[in-house]
Design a protein around this motif. Structure first.
Motif, PDB file in Angstrom:
ATOM      1  N   UNK A   1     -10.513  23.504  20.423  1.00 16.69           N
ATOM      2  CA  UNK A   1      -9.988  24.115  19.276  1.00 16.69           C
ATOM      3  C   UNK A   1     -10.842  25.203  18.415  1.00 16.69           C
ATOM      4  N   UNK A   2     -12.286  24.871  18.760  1.00 14.46           N
ATOM      5  CA  UNK A   2     -13.175  25.983  18.109  1.00 14.46           C
ATOM      6  C   UNK A   2     -12.977  27.024  19.019  1.00 14.46           C
ATOM      7  N   UNK A   3     -12.559  27.295  20.143  1.00 17.78           N
ATOM      8  CA  UNK A   3     -12.169  28.576  20.797  1.00 17.78           C
ATOM      9  C   UNK A   3     -11.226  29.350  20.245  1.00 17.78           C
ATOM     10  N   UNK A   4     -10.169  28.567  19.976  1.00 16.04           N
ATOM     11  CA  UNK A   4      -8.864  28.909  19.452  1.00 16.04           C
ATOM     12  C   UNK A   4      -9.152  29.544  17.969  1.00 16.04           C
ATOM     13  N   UNK A   5     -10.156  28.663  17.367  1.00 13.42           N
ATOM     14  CA  UNK A   5     -10.359  29.588  15.976  1.00 13.42           C
ATOM     15  C   UNK A   5     -11.263  30.642  15.990  1.00 13.42           C
ATOM     16  N   UNK A   6     -12.218  30.544  17.059  1.00 12.66           N
ATOM     17  CA  UNK A   6     -13.387  31.817  17.337  1.00 12.66           C
ATOM     18  C   UNK A   6     -12.523  33.059  17.748  1.00 12.66           C
ATOM     19  N   UNK A   7     -11.468  32.805  18.396  1.00 10.86           N
ATOM     20  CA  UNK A   7     -10.593  33.935  18.692  1.00 10.86           C
ATOM     21  C   UNK A   7     -10.410  34.961  17.445  1.00 10.86           C
ATOM     22  N   UNK A   8     -10.381  34.444  16.381  1.00 13.01           N
ATOM     23  CA  UNK A   8     -10.358  35.291  15.148  1.00 13.01           C
ATOM     24  C   UNK A   8     -11.707  35.543  14.414  1.00 13.01           C
ATOM     25  N   UNK A   9     -12.189  36.670  14.736  1.00 15.44           N
ATOM     26  CA  UNK A   9     -13.640  36.868  14.038  1.00 15.44           C
ATOM     27  C   UNK A   9     -13.270  37.147  12.631  1.00 15.44           C
ATOM     28  N   UNK A  10     -14.208  36.211  11.822  1.00 13.69           N
ATOM     29  CA  UNK A  10     -14.160  36.559  10.298  1.00 13.69           C
ATOM     30  C   UNK A  10     -15.301  36.821   9.670  1.00 13.69           C
ATOM     31  N   UNK A  11     -15.176  37.584   8.167  1.00 15.01           N
ATOM     32  CA  UNK A  11     -16.302  37.809   7.636  1.00 15.01           C
ATOM     33  C   UNK A  11     -17.076  36.811   7.268  1.00 15.01           C
ATOM     34  N   UNK A  12     -18.399  36.972   7.639  1.00 18.04           N
ATOM     35  CA  UNK A  12     -19.520  36.032   7.092  1.00 18.04           C
ATOM     36  C   UNK A  12     -19.770  35.782   5.790  1.00 18.04           C
ATOM     37  N   UNK A  13     -19.434  36.827   4.847  1.00 21.23           N
ATOM     38  CA  UNK A  13     -19.816  36.701   3.642  1.00 21.23           C
ATOM     39  C   UNK A  13     -18.875  38.030   2.762  1.00 21.23           C
ATOM     40  N   UNK A  14     -18.886  37.925   1.281  1.00 20.43           N
ATOM     41  CA  UNK A  14     -18.305  38.875   0.784  1.00 20.43           C
ATOM     42  C   UNK A  14     -19.164  40.433   0.887  1.00 20.43           C
ATOM     43  N   UNK A  15     -18.356  41.540   1.091  1.00 21.12           N
ATOM     44  CA  UNK A  15     -19.094  42.777   1.322  1.00 21.12           C
ATOM     45  C   UNK A  15     -18.231  43.564   1.620  1.00 21.12           C
ATOM     46  N   UNK A  16     -18.602  44.728   2.461  1.00 25.48           N
ATOM     47  CA  UNK A  16     -17.930  45.725   2.970  1.00 25.48           C
ATOM     48  C   UNK A  16     -18.412  46.386   4.163  1.00 25.48           C
ATOM     49  N   UNK A  17     -17.334  46.747   5.017  1.00 23.37           N
ATOM     50  CA  UNK A  17     -17.673  47.196   6.284  1.00 23.37           C
ATOM     51  C   UNK A  17     -18.363  48.373   6.492  1.00 23.37           C
ATOM     52  N   UNK A  18     -19.655  48.564   7.119  1.00 23.42           N
ATOM     53  CA  UNK A  18     -20.333  49.744   7.407  1.00 23.42           C
ATOM     54  C   UNK A  18     -19.915  50.423   8.634  1.00 23.42           C
ATOM     55  N   UNK A  19     -19.483  49.510   9.815  1.00 26.39           N
ATOM     56  CA  UNK A  19     -19.190  50.107  11.069  1.00 26.39           C
ATOM     57  C   UNK A  19     -18.232  49.311  11.471  1.00 26.39           C
ATOM     58  N   UNK A  20     -17.477  49.963  12.450  1.00 26.29           N
ATOM     59  CA  UNK A  20     -16.281  49.426  13.091  1.00 26.29           C
ATOM     60  C   UNK A  20     -16.547  49.807  14.564  1.00 26.29           C
ATOM     61  N   UNK A  21     -16.684  48.514  15.323  1.00 27.27           N
ATOM     62  CA  UNK A  21     -17.225  48.992  16.740  1.00 27.27           C
ATOM     63  C   UNK A  21     -16.300  48.722  17.935  1.00 27.27           C
ATOM     64  N   UNK A  22     -15.045  48.160  17.599  1.00 26.18           N
ATOM     65  CA  UNK A  22     -14.042  47.784  18.527  1.00 26.18           C
ATOM     66  C   UNK A  22     -12.870  48.327  17.999  1.00 26.18           C
TER      67      UNK A  22
END
Length: 432
Positions: A238-259
């Motif tokens: 179940x955790x693996x299913x949830x981890x297949x969606x990578x989520x933001x760790x906190x409020x902020x802004x995206x400095x880099x997109x690497x994929x």
């Protein structure tokens, strides 16, 4: 009137006179002499009047330049807290290189550089087909084990009494009956009412029933262990299913997109860099001589090149525990509220940090009076009907005034408009 010929005039006159002399002796030459005299006349006239063909001279006298009309403001003094000039680079409160925890192909990228994100929002989604099947298999094993243990929904297998399981309860009843029968046969055997074989059979049956009961109890205990394992496997799946969606760790802004979509990401692959840009931090190195004047909570004001003329307020939040041996400075951190999102991590900031101690007299001029001269600031001081340029160093901005260090005195007047048009020593008119 006697004429005086010089240079070309003399040569031409002699030539014409010789021509007339020849003409007096030779009639044919008379016509030639007349023509030569006619040609010589304008030349002689031009020689005698060298300015005859010149154009009249232009009047080059320029009109007097108008004096610029300038408004002036007063130089004032105020008691201001002592400050320390500071500079440094603004950094994010937190920076996270967000990575995947499971392997999978990227099916969706929900962000780009500069995207604003909230804690828990999806950044990247991986293909979860395999882990979803593993989760289903683990959940089925859990359901099977719970059914064998006859557990009610929500009931935990911890502390379960094996005798309450139907299978074990039946085995226990059979064991008790076999034991009772064996005891009865034993009594009859002792009385000589039944043969040895009957007693041996009853005793063996009681022993077998006890063994079956023990096996049933052990089987339940094994089932409980299997259930615990199946639950753990189901949790991981179940955790693996949830981890297949990578989520933001906190409020902020995206400095880099690497994929990007379609790439395969293994565990630990960094897919984005997220920064918490509110508040922002400024690292300040305070000289050893000033560390006694630093306190948590003291105000800090800085400016950045991106917003000229604007000051951003902050406050000292953290003071280092020890000095740097190489520079003999104490690291201090200030925080700046960035709710409006104007500031960016990486901006170079300059300003003042307020120190403890007695206030000092400071010279201030209106903001409009500050001009620039190369890399220096300047003001124009009124001196009679002229202005004198003076270079100054600027400091804090307070209520439309700027603190300056330079050759100024309280009460002097400085130009507060047309500063860029003025020059040292020029005459000006005072605006009424």
């Amino acid at each position: 009137m006697k004429q005086s010929f010089r240079g070309p005039e003399l040569r031409i006159a002699r030539w014409a006179f010789g021509a007339r002399s020849v003409a007096s002796n030779h009639p044919r030459a008379a016509l030639l002499a007349a023509l030569l005299a006619a040609l010589a006349a304008p030349t002689l006239t031009a020689c005698r009047n060298p300015d005859a063909g010149a154009q009249p001279a232009q009047d080059t006298t320029a009109a007097p330049r108008e004096k610029p009309v300038v408004r002036f403001g007063k130089v004032v003094t105020r008691s201001l807290p002592q400050t320390l000039d500071i500079s440094g680079t603004l950094v994010a409160d937190e920076t996270s290189e967000v990575a995947t925890q499971v392997a999978g192909s990227v099916v969706r990228v929900a962000i780009d550089v500069g995207s604003r994100v909230k804690k828990g929002e999806p950044l990247v989604v991986l293909d979860a087909s395999n882990v979803a099947l593993q989760s289903q298999s683990a959940n089925a094993a859990v359901a099977q084990a719970r059914a064998k243990l006859a557990l009610k929904p929500g009931e935990s297998p911890k502390g379960i009494d094996p005798d309450q399981v139907p299978e074990v309860r039946a085995a226990k009843q059979s064991m008790e009956l076999a034991k009772a029968e064996a005891e009865r046969v034993k009594q009859l055997y002792d009385q000589g009412a039944v043969p040895q074989s009957t007693w041996d059979a009853a005793r063996t049956q009681a022993q077998n029933a006890a063994a079956q009961y023990d096996a049933a109890v052990n089987g339940i205990r094994a089932t409980v262990a299997s259930l615990t394992s199946a639950q753990a496997q189901a949790g991981l799946a179940s955790k693996a299913v949830a981890d297949s969606t990578v989520r933001a760790p906190f409020d902020g802004a995206v400095a880099e997109k690497r994929i990007s979509v379609g790439e395969f990401a293994g565990p630990g692959r960094v897919v984005a860099v997220v920064v918490r840009d509110n508040p922002l931090r400024l690292r300040i190195d305070v000289p050893e001589a000033d560390i006694a004047s630093i306190e948590v909570g003291k105000p800090v004001n800085v400016s950045v090149a991106a917003f000229p003329g604007r000051t951003f307020p902050g406050v000292v939040k953290r003071i280092g525990a020890s000095l740097k041996e190489s520079s003999r400075t104490l690291p201090v951190e200030a925080e700046f509220d960035n709710s409006d999102g104007k500031l960016r991590p990486g901006l170079f900031a300059q300003g003042q940090l307020t120190l403890t101690g007695e206030s000092r007299k400071a010279i201030l001029v209106p903001e409009q009076a500050i001009g620039s001269s190369g890399s220096s600031a300047r003001v124009f001081v009124k001196s009679g009907d002229r202005v004198t340029e003076k270079l100054v160093k600027t400091g804090r901005k307070i209520d439309g005034l700027v603190e300056v260090v330079g050759p100024l005195s309280e009460g002097e007047e400085v130009a507060i408009d047309k500063v860029d048009e003025l020059a040292d020593g020029i005459e000006v008119a005072t605006a009424q």
